[in-house]
Write a protein that holds these residues in place. Structure first.
Motif, PDB file in Angstrom:
ATOM      1  N   ALA A  27     -10.749 -53.529 -10.174  1.00  0.00           N
ATOM      2  CA  ALA A  27      -9.634 -52.589 -10.276  1.00  0.00           C
ATOM      3  C   ALA A  27      -8.427 -53.159  -9.530  1.00  0.00           C
ATOM      4  CB  ALA A  27     -10.033 -51.241  -9.685  1.00  0.00           C
ATOM      5  N   ASP A  28      -7.257 -52.673  -9.906  1.00  0.00           N
ATOM      6  CA  ASP A  28      -5.998 -53.135  -9.321  1.00  0.00           C
ATOM      7  C   ASP A  28      -5.260 -51.879  -8.851  1.00  0.00           C
ATOM      8  OD1 ASP A  28      -3.336 -53.921  -8.979  1.00  0.00           O
ATOM      9  OD2 ASP A  28      -3.263 -55.152 -10.797  1.00  0.00           O
ATOM     10  N   THR A  29      -4.896 -51.833  -7.570  1.00  0.00           N
ATOM     11  CA  THR A  29      -4.291 -50.596  -7.037  1.00  0.00           C
ATOM     12  C   THR A  29      -2.945 -50.260  -7.695  1.00  0.00           C
ATOM     13  OG1 THR A  29      -3.333 -51.854  -5.220  1.00  0.00           O
ATOM     14  CG2 THR A  29      -5.383 -50.664  -4.755  1.00  0.00           C
ATOM     15  N   ARG A  30      -2.336 -51.234  -8.390  1.00  0.00           N
ATOM     16  CA  ARG A  30      -1.075 -50.938  -9.067  1.00  0.00           C
ATOM     17  C   ARG A  30      -1.309 -50.199 -10.380  1.00  0.00           C
ATOM     18  NH1 ARG A  30       0.872 -57.024  -9.375  1.00  0.00           N
ATOM     19  NH2 ARG A  30      -1.272 -57.058 -10.138  1.00  0.00           N
ATOM     20  N   ARG A  31      -2.565 -50.250 -10.862  1.00  0.00           N
ATOM     21  CA  ARG A  31      -2.846 -49.650 -12.172  1.00  0.00           C
ATOM     22  C   ARG A  31      -4.251 -49.041 -12.178  1.00  0.00           C
ATOM     23  NH1 ARG A  31      -2.388 -54.028 -16.382  1.00  0.00           N
ATOM     24  NH2 ARG A  31      -3.144 -55.541 -14.893  1.00  0.00           N
ATOM     25  N   LEU A  32      -4.517 -48.233 -11.193  1.00  0.00           N
ATOM     26  CA  LEU A  32      -5.875 -47.682 -11.059  1.00  0.00           C
ATOM     27  C   LEU A  32      -6.291 -46.894 -12.300  1.00  0.00           C
ATOM     28  CD1 LEU A  32      -6.136 -46.430  -7.361  1.00  0.00           C
ATOM     29  CD2 LEU A  32      -7.314 -48.371  -8.418  1.00  0.00           C
ATOM     30  N   GLU A  33      -5.332 -46.171 -12.873  1.00  0.00           N
ATOM     31  CA  GLU A  33      -5.673 -45.301 -14.019  1.00  0.00           C
ATOM     32  C   GLU A  33      -6.181 -46.119 -15.200  1.00  0.00           C
ATOM     33  OE1 GLU A  33      -2.671 -46.036 -12.940  1.00  0.00           O
ATOM     34  OE2 GLU A  33      -1.756 -46.930 -14.717  1.00  0.00           O
ATOM     35  N   GLN A  34      -5.852 -47.427 -15.222  1.00  0.00           N
ATOM     36  CA  GLN A  34      -6.320 -48.249 -16.350  1.00  0.00           C
ATOM     37  C   GLN A  34      -7.806 -48.588 -16.239  1.00  0.00           C
ATOM     38  OE1 GLN A  34      -3.898 -51.501 -17.587  1.00  0.00           O
ATOM     39  NE2 GLN A  34      -2.011 -50.374 -17.283  1.00  0.00           N
ATOM     40  N   SER A  35      -8.434 -48.207 -15.129  1.00  0.00           N
ATOM     41  CA  SER A  35      -9.872 -48.471 -14.986  1.00  0.00           C
ATOM     42  C   SER A  35     -10.716 -47.384 -15.635  1.00  0.00           C
ATOM     43  CB  SER A  35     -10.247 -48.586 -13.506  1.00  0.00           C
ATOM     44  OG  SER A  35      -9.561 -49.665 -12.923  1.00  0.00           O
ATOM     45  N   PHE A  36     -10.089 -46.282 -16.010  1.00  0.00           N
ATOM     46  CA  PHE A  36     -10.883 -45.162 -16.549  1.00  0.00           C
ATOM     47  C   PHE A  36     -11.603 -45.512 -17.848  1.00  0.00           C
ATOM     48  CE2 PHE A  36      -8.148 -42.344 -13.836  1.00  0.00           C
ATOM     49  CZ  PHE A  36      -9.194 -41.925 -13.026  1.00  0.00           C
TER      50      PHE A  36
END
Ligand SMILES: Nc1nc2c(ncn2[C@@H]2O[C@H](COP(=O)(O)OP(=O)(O)O)[C@@H](O)[C@H]2O)c(=O)[nH]1
Ligand SMILES: [Mg+2]
Length: 210
Positions: A126-135
């Protein structure tokens, strides 16, 4: 047949079809998936860890692909994983991991049917700049019933949040391991994988006691 082989067969009582070799190599091979959204560091992670030359199936991103993949903030990236990365890591005398790095984009959903076969678990990068993309990827793992741990791959300039905030943002279960790593660093990446393997072992032990 030479005498060494003949005596081995005698000692182990094995069929001369090669089964004896399996008995002597007391190794467990586990298939582990390294998953995550576009440009989260999957290829880098598998490349840092693999003791064999990692197999990569990447191709230069086409204009069509560029329209689909979200390039915001990662304009320097010109290739994307179209299928998967493959590598191998010997964790201990008794455990070898086969690593399959796989994309999480929805258009690869079918690939997941094959890839999840026989897999023990997954590490979600995961990347904290784009956490929502891990869903998307976590949803796919849940659909396939695969246990996972999450490793935040730390990128330069990415915000670092307290663990509790990341857990909340990703809606993680309390038992899901959350670690940070630098996918470019072998030791850091190995640590992240060990957290996953320990978690999988704890789960297996708990299930055996039910
Ligand atoms: N700063 C930093 N860059 C990274 C890290 N991991 C990967 N990268 C870079 O991020 C880009 C995307 O990584 P890549 O492994 O291709 O992502 P993938 O699409 O998930 O396979 C590459 O240019 C990597 O060199 C990291 O931990 N820190
Ligand atoms: Mg890749």
């Amino acid at each position: 047949m030479d005498s060494a082989l003949a005596s081995d067969h005698g000692a182990y009582g094995a069929h001369p079809d090669g089964g004896v070799y399996l008995r002597r190599t007391v190794r467990t091979a586990a298939k582990i998936l390294i998953v995550g959204h576009f440009a989260v560091g999957k290829t880098t992670f598998v490349g840092s860890l693999s003791e064999i030359r990692p197999l990569r199936t990447e191709e230069t991103m086409t204009q069509a692909g560029a329209l689909v993949d979200d390039l915001a903030g990662i304009e320097g990236k010109t290739t994307t994983t179209v299928a998967m990365d493959f590598g191998r890591l010997t964790l201990s005398d008794s455990l070898v991991l086969y690593l399959f790095g796989a994309p999480g984009q929805q258009r690869f959903t079918r690939l997941w049917q094959d890839m999840t076969q026989g897999a023990l678990g997954a590490l979600v990068l995961a990347d904290t700049r784009r956490l929502e993309q891990s869903f998307d990827v976590m949803g796919l793992l849940e659909e396939h019933g695969l246990p996972y741990a999450v490793a935040v791959n730390h990128f330069d300039g990415a915000p670092s949040h307290p663990e509790e905030e990341i857990r909340e943002a990703l809606d993680l279960l309390p038992e899901t391991p959350l670690v940070t790593c630098d996918a470019r660093d072998r030791i850091s990446s190995t640590r992240a994988l060990i957290s996953l393997v320990e978690y999988l072992q704890t789960r297996t032990a708990a299930q055996e006691h039910v």
